[in-house]
Enzyme design. Structure first.
Site, PDB file in Angstrom:
ATOM      1  N   LYS A 173       0.839  -1.189   0.000  1.00 29.50           N
ATOM      2  CA  LYS A 173       0.000   0.000   0.000  1.00 29.50           C
ATOM      3  C   LYS A 173       0.877   1.243   0.000  1.00 29.50           C
ATOM      4  CE  LYS A 173      -3.997   1.913   2.505  1.00 29.50           C
ATOM      5  NZ  LYS A 173      -4.945   1.687   3.627  1.00 29.50           N
ATOM      6  N   SER A 200      -9.464   2.453   2.438  1.00 33.12           N
ATOM      7  CA  SER A 200      -8.436   3.128   1.684  1.00 33.12           C
ATOM      8  C   SER A 200      -7.445   2.170   1.019  1.00 33.12           C
ATOM      9  CB  SER A 200      -7.657   4.085   2.613  1.00 33.12           C
ATOM     10  OG  SER A 200      -7.018   3.372   3.651  1.00 33.12           O
ATOM     11  N   SER A 226     -10.634   0.141   6.357  1.00 31.13           N
ATOM     12  CA  SER A 226      -9.865   0.194   5.116  1.00 31.13           C
ATOM     13  C   SER A 226      -9.267  -1.129   4.663  1.00 31.13           C
ATOM     14  CB  SER A 226      -8.752   1.242   5.240  1.00 31.13           C
ATOM     15  OG  SER A 226      -9.288   2.535   5.334  1.00 31.13           O
TER      16      SER A 226
END
Length: 468
Positions: A80, A155, A179
């Protein structure tokens, strides 16, 4: 036959171990997949192809000599874009850091690399992970592989979309308000929000803050457990969590659910839920009952979690980003900073009382129930050009956070929670169910999720993508 890039990580490892494929062959299959489908999905935002190929060749040379680097040897992964990767651009989804290249790896990245994983690049995220819709001013929006007009969630939306599209074997993500779970639900994959501290994430600004966690994402629960066996475990730089090394997650996940006491909450105490989401998640109790569990519908009151979460989150934003130039930040980040500057000592004291009381009530709840199941998200994937959900079932929502309550209320509980595919809307959009356990029962949550996954098979349905 299942394409090589859509095999589970466990199956890919078996082929690598038997020398039926090489790390280079596996990587090239994924790189070809990225070349064909990433332009339409926009999940991988920084690609380090030559670096990855060089690492794969080194791993193959070592394998010829009988040296295996660890349980992830040869698996292509992406990180990420919130976690630091040495020598690889890490933007945090912010134009302020569009050209930022860290000099050290985050602990999670280092553990995966030392276990033999091959980093191919970074996955998209909103600015500083703000919100459950993956869009930013550096790379644009990540699109849902099952419908390119829809959001991939966030996210960790880039990670979820990359996995669902077959671009990587495993991915890491992070979760404050959902997320890891929301994008897993939106993209028909699995994600685990671990108990805070199970996956250490050292911080020199908020070491004691327990709402954000790092965790695994994968196409199957077995692959989640594989990654947890690598990234979980004690680190002296983190002041909480068990002293184990994460090896328990390498144990078999097969379990007899006979007599398991499951609480089913279709709306977590009155939250509005989209009818298509409600219809899909309502099938989960029957599945668990057929597996031997005793399922009881419950009326939970988790409403205290709302104020506690919002107060702590707002305070954390000022702590983490309050010194950045606000005129260069996106609206969502500025909104959170404004809320944070309104927080008083009395607000923090009340939030602590609310959360402590809720924790005590849930400790009693988990004396009578082994698991809680509920919708991950209150809505299915929404249009990608819509900033956030502002209405559910005719109920107007006050701000961009409100549609995520079914996820962020759970974050306050200090509990592990997995998102597992549980069906599709009539329009073919994925829906996930959330399996929540008592604190530190991460392995138990994975075992229940594993049984549910195998009983339903929803996670085996793949998206139809242009260029695939």
């Amino acid at each position: 036959m299942t394409e090589l890039f859509y095999l589970t990580a466990v199956e890919q490892l078996a082929l690598l171990r038997s020398r039926d494929i090489s790390a280079v062959e596996l990587l090239e299959a994924h790189l070809d997949r990225i070349d064909r489908v990433n332009p339409s999905v926009n999940a991988i935002v920084t690609l380090v192809q030559e670096r990855a190929l060089a690492q794969a060749r080194r791993l193959d040379d070592d394998a010829v000599r009988g040296r295996w680097h660890g349980p992830l040897h040869g698996l292509p992964v992406a990180h990420k874009d919130l976690v630091d990767t040495a020598g690889i651009r890490t933007t945090y989804g912010s134009r302020l850091f569009a050209d930022h290249v860290p000099v050290t790896d985050a602990l999670l990245v280092r553990r995966m690399r030392e276990a033999g994983a091959i980093t191919i690049g970074k996955t998209n995220t909103p600015e500083f992970g703000t919100g459950s819709h993956t869009v930013n001013e550096v790379f644009g929006a990540t699109r849902n592989p099952y419908d390119l007009t829809r959001s991939a969630g966030g996210s960790s939306g880039g990670a979820a979309a990359a996995l669902a599209s077959g671009m990587i074997s495993l991915a890491d993500g992070s979760d404050m308000g959902g997320s890891l779970r929301n994008p897993a639900s939106f993209c028909n994959i699995t994600g685990l929000r671990p108990t805070p501290g199970r996956v250490p994430a050292p911080s020199d600004t908020a070491a004691w803050f327990t709402l954000p966690v790092s965790g695994p994402m994968a196409r199957t629960v077995g692959d989640l457990a594989l990654l947890m066996s690598v990234i979980a475990g004690y680190d002296a730089a983190v002041p909480m969590g068990p002293l184990d090394d994460g090896s328990e997650f390498a144990a078999p996940l097969d379990a007899d659910l006979t007599g398991l006491r499951v609480a089913w909450s279709p709306d977590l105490g009155g939250l509005p839920v989209d009818p298509a989401t409600a219809e899909a998640t309502a099938t989960a109790p029957e599945v668990l009952e057929k597996l031997g569990a005793r399922v009881e519908r419950v009326d939970l009151d988790l409403s205290d979690a709302d104020e506690a979460f919002r107060t702590y989150r707002a305070w954390w934003y000022v702590l983490s980003f309050g010194e950045l130039p606000e005129e260069q930040l996106t609206d969502n980040v500025r909104w959170n900073l404004a809320r944070g500057r309104e927080v008083t000592a009395a607000d923090l004291a009340r939030a602590e009382r609310l959360r402590s009381g809720l924790f005590a009530r849930m400790a009693e709840f988990f004396r009578n129930h082994d698991m809680l199941i509920a919708p991950v998200s209150q809505v299915p994937p929404f249009p990608v050009d819509k900033p956030y959900v502002d209405e559910i079932n005719g109920v107007a929502l006050p701000d961009y956070l409100a549609w995520m309550r079914s996820a962020y209320w759970i974050s306050v509980l200090h509990s592990p929670a997995a998102s597992v595919p549980c069906g599709f809307t009539p329009g073919g959009l994925p829906v996930g169910v959330q399996i929540v356990g008592r604190p530190y029962a991460d392995l138990d949550v994975l075992r229940v999720a594993h049984a549910y996954e195998h009983a339903t098979g929803f996670g085996t349905r793949r998206p139809a993508l242009p260029g695939a």
